[in-house]
Design a protein around this motif. Structure first.
Motif, short mmCIF file in Angstrom:
data_model
loop_
_atom_site.label_atom_id
_atom_site.label_comp_id
_atom_site.label_asym_id
_atom_site.label_seq_id
_atom_site.Cartn_x
_atom_site.Cartn_y
_atom_site.Cartn_z
N ASP A 20 -9.35 42.83 39.41
CA ASP A 20 -8.04 43.44 39.27
C ASP A 20 -7.94 44.12 37.91
N HIS A 21 -8.42 43.43 36.88
CA HIS A 21 -8.36 44.01 35.54
C HIS A 21 -9.55 43.53 34.73
N ASN A 55 -3.59 40.39 30.59
CA ASN A 55 -4.95 39.96 30.89
C ASN A 55 -5.01 38.50 31.34
N GLY A 56 -3.89 37.79 31.25
CA GLY A 56 -3.90 36.40 31.69
C GLY A 56 -4.43 35.43 30.65
N LEU A 57 -4.59 35.90 29.40
CA LEU A 57 -5.06 34.99 28.36
C LEU A 57 -3.92 34.20 27.74
N ILE A 78 -0.18 43.28 39.13
CA ILE A 78 -1.30 44.21 39.01
C ILE A 78 -1.83 44.50 40.40
N LYS A 79 -2.22 45.73 40.60
CA LYS A 79 -2.76 46.12 41.90
C LYS A 79 -4.00 45.28 42.21
N HIS A 80 -4.02 44.75 43.40
CA HIS A 80 -5.14 43.91 43.79
C HIS A 80 -6.32 44.78 44.19
N SER A 81 -7.48 44.44 43.64
CA SER A 81 -8.67 45.21 43.94
C SER A 81 -9.38 44.64 45.16
N PRO A 122 -12.82 47.44 37.63
CA PRO A 122 -11.44 46.95 37.61
C PRO A 122 -10.44 48.02 38.05
N GLU A 123 -9.35 47.60 38.64
CA GLU A 123 -8.26 48.51 38.98
C GLU A 123 -7.57 48.97 37.70
N LEU A 124 -7.48 48.05 36.74
CA LEU A 124 -6.78 48.33 35.50
C LEU A 124 -7.69 47.98 34.33
#
Lengths: 263, 281
Positions: A80-81, A60-62, A72-75, A156-158
């Motif tokens: 993205d998430h 999650n980037g935290l 992660i797949k770019h939306s 979100p993609e994810l």
């Protein structure tokens, strides 16, 4: 189905941290390699403290990982998430609608439009009529519905879910599992779901990843070949129980000897 | 089974109690208020009677009716209204300055950890320092006029407000900050959606403490540098041995404090509408 497009690829993710008390360097996650194809529902189970929540925070980037890579797949249109957090992560000072619209507000969408775009998701999670309520006026299950809607609103993609039902009572939890399956099949999202509840993981997932005790690494990656749509009765089928026993054997070996390990 | 069991007895039930009359019901609904009022009135009555019968020395303690007539006399004087104007001006200016500086500064200091490390010693120093002790210095710097009193009021309120504000920002729920970060909230949105609302209860606590401190500032400042104001009214009444006028002056301060706090409660109530209504006791 071969070579499907991936929604997430984690390669060689390692997480170390310094214990603030002993100043020792500890390893929370030894190594994680995961690939999740688009549209799949994947759960990670493991004993408490195995680093599964930490892994989700890294995705999650935290938290920054010590080593390794997350892709992660770019939306195109949405995020993205997005994360569905554990209990009491709604803003208590915002109404349900404003909470659900929060992700859009973060993306710079104007209040009025964000509110309008939140409505279908409020409806999807079954909170119609509760738009103007404050979180304290909702039950735990309803709060988690709002939490889920908040994440879905940003398309979100994810979808990341960090033990979202851990604080709910057993009956509400089962109900929410059924609801999540319904919402997942409607929203068509890739999901990475963290839980310590084995039956929850099997019931929801296409794949269950079993993690070892700390330092965390992948013990097994089990494809759940239960037919969908699933309802709660499936939890009593022999096939389901077999999966439960298989995963429980893996996890119980990880637990230190004690009354809990005896079960 | 319907066998008689002598060991079982019916539980005493509230409903079985005798029926209440409308007056009794009204009393039960307003009990706290009625008892509070009768406590105050009872005390005033005792004071009045004690004073009249000579048990309480009128010369020092006056009596409620004398205080009331002193109040009636005072409010007809132009000098009294001038005193009120001066004191109100000192309070409003000093308190407002404190509010508009302490809240933003507190939010900033609380947010930036390194900045707060630098400023903490000063906050602690000023908080433990009896600010009244600075009055002579303030008078030296800005003179005997209204400015020195505004400065005292400001110092009293400023630290009462900034300290809880800083505390509030530091104790913001980590989980909610994670939510904001996870959704990619800008620094500004993080502030308005998480830090601000979470800190409101701390700020209102500071504002309430600040009212008391500011009133102390007004009265002590005026007693030290006697130019005009309600503090001076009290000192003059003291010099002329007029306890009734002194009590009147003191009561004005008391009621200002009560009114100020009550007004703040309304503000608090507005900001707290997202909280479950808590039943007292």
């Amino acid at each position: 189905m071969t070579e499907q497009a991936l929604a997430l690829r984690a390669t060689g993710v390692r997480m170390e941290y310094r214990d603030p008390a002993t100043r020792e360097r500890l390893t929370a996650i030894e190594r994680m390699d995961i690939e999740i194809p688009e549209g799949e529902f994947v759960s990670i189970v493991g004993p408490s403290g195995c680093g599964k929540s930490t892994f989700l925070k890294i995705v999650n980037g935290l938290l920054p990982a010590t080593e390794g890579e997350i892709e992660i797949k770019h939306s195109k249109g949405g995020s993205d998430h997005a994360m569905v957090f554990q209990d009491s992560s709604l803003f208590p000072w915002y109404s349900v609608q404003r909470n659900v619209a929060y992700g859009l507000a973060c993306r710079g969408v104007k209040r009025k439009e964000a509110f309008a775009r939140a409505l279908p998701f409020i409806k999807l999670v079954g909170l119609e009529g509760f738009e103007s309520k404050y979180p304290y006026q909702l039950s735990g299950g309803m709060q988690q519905r709002a939490n889920l809607a908040r994440a879905l609103t940003v398309d979100p993609e994810l979808l990341l879910m960090d033990e979202p039902f851990a604080a709910l009572d057993a009956q509400t939890r089962e109900l929410m599992q059924v609801e999540l399956i319904r919402i997942w099949s409607e929203a068509q999202k890739t999901v990475l779901f963290i839980t310590h509840q084995i039956d929850e993981a099997i019931f929801l997932s296409d794949r269950v990843i079993v993690m070892s005790a700390r330092p965390g690494r992948i013990l097994a990656d089990i494809t759940i070949e239960l037919p969908r749509p699933r309802d709660l009765d499936i939890k009593r089928t022999p096939r389901f129980v077999e999966y439960e026993e298989q995963i429980w054997r893996l996890i119980s070996k990880q637990l230190s000897v004690g009354p809990e390990a005896a079960a | 089974m319907t066998t008689a069991s002598p060991a079982l007895r019916p539980v005493r039930n509230e409903r079985d109690r005798k029926h209440r009359s409308p007056l009794q019901r009204w009393y039960r609904n307003h009990e706290a208020w009625v008892l509070g009022a009768s406590g105050v009135i009872g005390f005033l009555l005792l004071w009045e009677l004690g004073s009249r019968s000579g048990v309480v020395d009128q010369f020092f303690f006056s009596k409620p009716t004398d205080i009331a007539s002193a109040a009636v006399r005072e409010v007809q004087l132009a000098r009294f209204w001038n005193d009120v104007k001066v004191s109100v001006w000192e309070f409003v200016t000093g308190y407002t300055l404190a509010v508009i500086t302490a809240i933003p500064l507190g939010l900033i200091i609380g947010w930036y950890r390194r900045l707060s490390y630098m400023i903490d010693p000063w906050l602690n120093l000023f908080n433990s320092l009896p600010r009244i002790a600075l009055i002579p210095l303030l008078v030296l710097w800005v003179g005997l006029g209204v400015e020195s009193k505004i400065a005292v009021v400001f110092l009293g309120a400023f630290f009462s407000i900034i300290i809880p504000t800083v505390q509030g920002v530091r104790t913001v729920d980590r989980r909610l900050l994670d939510v904001a970060k996870s959704f990619g909230a800008s620094q500004r949105l993080t502030f308005t959606s998480v830090v601000g609302p979470a800190t409101v209860p701390f700020i209102t606590t500071g504002l309430r403490l600040g009212i008391g401190r500011a009133l102390i500032g007004v009265i002590v400042g005026e007693i030290y540098a006697q130019t005009s104001g309600l503090g001076v009214l009290i000192v003059r009444a003291n010099e002329n041995i007029q306890p009734d006028r002194m009590f009147f002056g003191v009561l004005i301060f008391t009621f200002s404090g009560i009114l100020g706090v009550a007004a703040l409660r309304r503000v608090e109530h507005y900001f707290d509408r997202w909280r479950p209504v808590s039943e007292e006791r």
